[in-house]
Design a protein around this motif. Structure first.
Motif, PDB file in Angstrom:
ATOM      1  N   ALA A  79     -15.849  60.817   9.323  1.00  0.00           N
ATOM      2  CA  ALA A  79     -15.895  62.268   9.131  1.00  0.00           C
ATOM      3  C   ALA A  79     -15.418  62.588   7.722  1.00  0.00           C
ATOM      4  CB  ALA A  79     -15.023  62.965  10.155  1.00  0.00           C
ATOM      5  N   TYR A  80     -15.896  63.724   7.211  1.00  0.00           N
ATOM      6  CA  TYR A  80     -15.583  64.101   5.834  1.00  0.00           C
ATOM      7  C   TYR A  80     -15.106  65.547   5.780  1.00  0.00           C
ATOM      8  CZ  TYR A  80     -18.632  60.060   5.095  1.00  0.00           C
ATOM      9  OH  TYR A  80     -19.207  58.816   5.139  1.00  0.00           O
ATOM     10  N   LEU A  81     -14.310  65.824   4.775  1.00  0.00           N
ATOM     11  CA  LEU A  81     -13.930  67.198   4.470  1.00  0.00           C
ATOM     12  C   LEU A  81     -14.124  67.379   2.964  1.00  0.00           C
ATOM     13  CD1 LEU A  81     -12.786  69.860   5.669  1.00  0.00           C
ATOM     14  CD2 LEU A  81     -10.547  69.096   4.846  1.00  0.00           C
ATOM     15  N   GLN A  82     -15.126  68.155   2.600  1.00  0.00           N
ATOM     16  CA  GLN A  82     -15.364  68.472   1.204  1.00  0.00           C
ATOM     17  C   GLN A  82     -14.615  69.746   0.868  1.00  0.00           C
ATOM     18  OE1 GLN A  82     -17.218  66.819  -1.269  1.00  0.00           O
ATOM     19  NE2 GLN A  82     -16.328  68.369  -2.623  1.00  0.00           N
ATOM     20  N   MET A  83     -13.731  69.657  -0.086  1.00  0.00           N
ATOM     21  CA  MET A  83     -12.891  70.795  -0.443  1.00  0.00           C
ATOM     22  C   MET A  83     -13.202  71.215  -1.870  1.00  0.00           C
ATOM     23  SD  MET A  83      -9.286  69.602   1.280  1.00  0.00           S
ATOM     24  CE  MET A  83      -8.988  68.331   0.075  1.00  0.00           C
ATOM     25  N   ASN A  84     -13.644  72.441  -2.014  1.00  0.00           N
ATOM     26  CA  ASN A  84     -13.976  73.001  -3.318  1.00  0.00           C
ATOM     27  C   ASN A  84     -13.079  74.194  -3.627  1.00  0.00           C
ATOM     28  OD1 ASN A  84     -16.165  71.160  -3.492  1.00  0.00           O
ATOM     29  ND2 ASN A  84     -17.495  72.598  -2.397  1.00  0.00           N
TER      30      ASN A  84
END
Length: 118
Positions: A79-84
């Motif tokens: 699983a991934y969490l892309q944080m911008n």
């Protein structure tokens, strides 16, 4: 033995981006809802984002306001969490959580630290 291993944390400047990963092993990954939580110093752990077992639906905490995305690759059990557009208040230890879709059990990773500072 079930393991969830987070990675990708680090130091980033305000406005920057990071991508967190949560690699799972020892479980049937596609049978688990995946969640990201975070815990800032002196604060309680809070839910950040959720993705269903098939990855067809996601949900986010109000404070995210479109800055983060959650995704998963069931073939890679990750699983991934892309944080911008990161802000100093996003500074926390980020944890992934795997919750079985029917049986009442879940698992936690060890966390990865994110620091947003100039």
């Amino acid at each position: 033995q079930v393991q969830l291993v987070e990675s990708g944390g680090g130091l980033v400047q305000p406005g920057g981006s990071l991508r967190l990963s949560c690699a799972a092993s020892g479980l049937a990954f596609s049978n688990y809802v995946m969640k990201w939580y975070r815990q800032a110093p002196g604060k309680e752990r809070e839910l950040v984002a959720t993705i269903t077992s098939a990855g067809t639906s996601t949900n986010f905490a109000d404070f995210i306001k479109g800055r983060f995305t959650i995704s998963r690759d069931n073939g890679k059990s990750t699983a991934y969490l892309q944080m911008n557009s990161l802000k100093p208040e996003d500074t926390a230890v980020y944890y992934c959580n795997a919750q079985h879709i029917s049986v009442g059990r879940d698992y936690w990773g060890q966390g990865t630290a994110v620091t947003v500072s100039s």
